[in-house]
Design an enzyme around this catalytic site. Structure first.
Site, PDB file in Angstrom:
ATOM      1  N   SER A  50       0.827  -1.199   0.000  1.00  0.00           N
ATOM      2  CA  SER A  50       0.000   0.000   0.000  1.00  0.00           C
ATOM      3  C   SER A  50       0.872   1.264   0.000  1.00  0.00           C
ATOM      4  CB  SER A  50      -0.960  -0.047   1.193  1.00  0.00           C
ATOM      5  OG  SER A  50      -1.977   0.909   1.069  1.00  0.00           O
ATOM      6  N   ASP A  73     -10.106  -5.437  -3.921  1.00  0.00           N
ATOM      7  CA  ASP A  73      -9.552  -4.447  -3.001  1.00  0.00           C
ATOM      8  C   ASP A  73     -10.394  -3.177  -3.070  1.00  0.00           C
ATOM      9  OD1 ASP A  73      -7.980  -2.349  -1.876  1.00  0.00           O
ATOM     10  OD2 ASP A  73      -6.136  -3.452  -2.332  1.00  0.00           O
ATOM     11  N   HIS A  97      -7.294  -6.070   0.187  1.00  0.00           N
ATOM     12  CA  HIS A  97      -6.113  -5.280   0.574  1.00  0.00           C
ATOM     13  C   HIS A  97      -5.404  -5.857   1.801  1.00  0.00           C
ATOM     14  CE1 HIS A  97      -4.042  -1.447  -0.170  1.00  0.00           C
ATOM     15  NE2 HIS A  97      -3.979  -1.228   1.134  1.00  0.00           N
TER      16      HIS A  97
END
Length: 300
Positions: free
Chosen positions: A163, A241, A278
Site C-alpha cells: 500500500s 480491493d 487489501h
C-alpha cells in the site's frame, strides 16, 4: 562523530533465525527514538554477511492499531520470514513515520501524520525537522546497522512494501542513487499518488511545493515514465480491493507508463489477482512469490 547506540528491545526465534526489535535515537527524524525489526536468517555470521530485503508497511496506524506495538505482529503477518530464512535473506522492517514529534495536527487523521509518513523527506517547515522517512530508510538505517556490526551485506539490497509502503518501495527503487536496490516489488501499491486522494493529502501537507514537487520525486508512475535504466519490478493487487475500486492505487496507470517507456513483462510485471482484497490474507498468499523474486537478484 560516534554512531547512535542500538538498544535491543526483544528477540524471538523464528524459522531457525532471529527476529529482533531495536531502538535508537534517529538524527534523520529530528532526534526522536525510532524502532525497527530485523530478521536474521540462521546463516548470518561475521564471516557470512547476508543480503537484505527492506519491507515498508502501509497506512496501519489507527485508533485501534498502534503500529509501534504491532510491528512484530506485522512482520510475522506478512508470511515473509519462512521464505526469507530458506533463501538466507535478512528482512528489515522500519516504522512508517516518526513518533512523538508533537506537531500540531499530526494525530488528527489516520492517513496523515503519525503512522503515515509516506516515505518522503518533508519540505514544509512544519514537518521538515522530523518527517524524513526517505533518508531514514535509504541512508540512516543501513549506516546504523552496519556500524553496529550486524552481518548484513549492504551491497545486496532489495526493497518491497504494501500500500503506502508499496509506493515507498517503488519510488525509493527508482530514485535512490547508484542503484542501491537490485529489485523492487509491491503489494497493492499507491502507484500514482499525485492522482489519488491519499497522495494528494500527503503531498499538500508534507511538501512546500505540494503535488508539483512530488511528481519528480515521489510518484512511481511519473518516475517510470522517464526512467532509462533497466529495472526489475513485480506488483500484485487484488481485484476485490476496496481501495483499488476507490481509485487510491491506480496500478494500471503505472503499467501503461512502464509499457510506454519500453519496459516489457520481464522488466515490469503487474499481476491482477482475482477476488483478493487489501489485507494480509492477500499478502500472505503471494509473500513467497515476492521473496523468491528478490532472491533471483540478491543471490546472483
Amino acid at each position: 562523530m560516534s554512531s547512535p547506540i542500538l538498544e535491543k528491545l526483544s528477540s524471538n526465534k523464528s524459522f531457525e533465525g532471529e527476529l529482533i526489535k531495536y531502538k535508537f535515537k534517529s538524527a534523520a527524524l529530528g532526534g526522536l527514538s525510532a524502532n525497527f525489526n530485523l530478521f536474521l536468517p540462521t546463516n548470518a555470521s561475521d564471516s557470512n554477511k547476508v543480503p537484505v530485503l527492506i519491507y515498508l508497511a502501509g497506512l496501519t496506524c489507527t485508533e485501534d492499531n498502534d503500529c509501534l506495538n504491532e510491528s512484530h505482529l506485522r512482520a510475522q503477518k506478512g508470511s515473509f520470514l519462512g521464505p526469507a530464512s530458506s533463501q538466507g535473506i535478512a528482512i528489515l522492517f522500519p516504522d512508517t513515520s516518526p513518533r512523538g514529534a508533537g506537531i500540531d495536527g499530526e494525530d488528527d487523521h489516520w492517513d496523515f501524520g503519525t503512522g503515515a509518513g509516506f516515505y518522503l523527506n518533508a519540505t514544509n517547515p512544519k514537518f521538515a525537522a522530523h518527517y524524513n522517512m526517505y533518508t531514514h530508510i535509504t541512508l540512516e538505517l543501513p549506516q546504523i546497522i552496519e556500524a553496529a556490526g550486524i552481518p548484513i551485506d549492504w551491497k545486496r539490497q532489495s526493497i518491497f512494501g504494501h500500500s503506502m509502503g508499496g509506493h515507498g518501495a517503488l519510488t525509493m527503487y527508482l530514485t535512490s542513487p547508484q542503484k542501491q536496490y537490485r529489485s523492487a516489488s509491491a503489494f497493492s501499491p499507491v502507484s500514482n499518488p499525485t492522482k489519488c486522494p491519499w497522495g494528494e493529502k500527503a503531498f499538500k501537507g508534507y511538501l512546500q511545493g505540494g503535488i508539483e514537487e512530488a511528481k519528480d520525486k515521489y510518484d512511481a508512475t511519473e518516475l517510470i515514465s522517464k526512467n532509462k535504466e533497466p529495472v526489475h519490478i513485480l506488483i500484485d493487487f487484488g481485484t476485490a480491493d476496496n481501495f483499488y475500486k476507490q481509485g487510491q492505487l491506480l496500478p494500471e496507470n503505472f503499467l501503461k507508463a512502464a509499457r510506454d517507456a519500453g519496459y516489457d513483462e520481464f522488466q515490469v510485471r503487474v499481476r491482477s489477482q482475482e477476488g483478493y482484497d487489501h489485507s494480509y490474507y492477500f499478502m500472505s498468499t503471494f509473500a513467497s512469490d515476492h521473496v523468491h523474486f528478490h532472491a533471483n537478484f540478491l543471490k546472483a
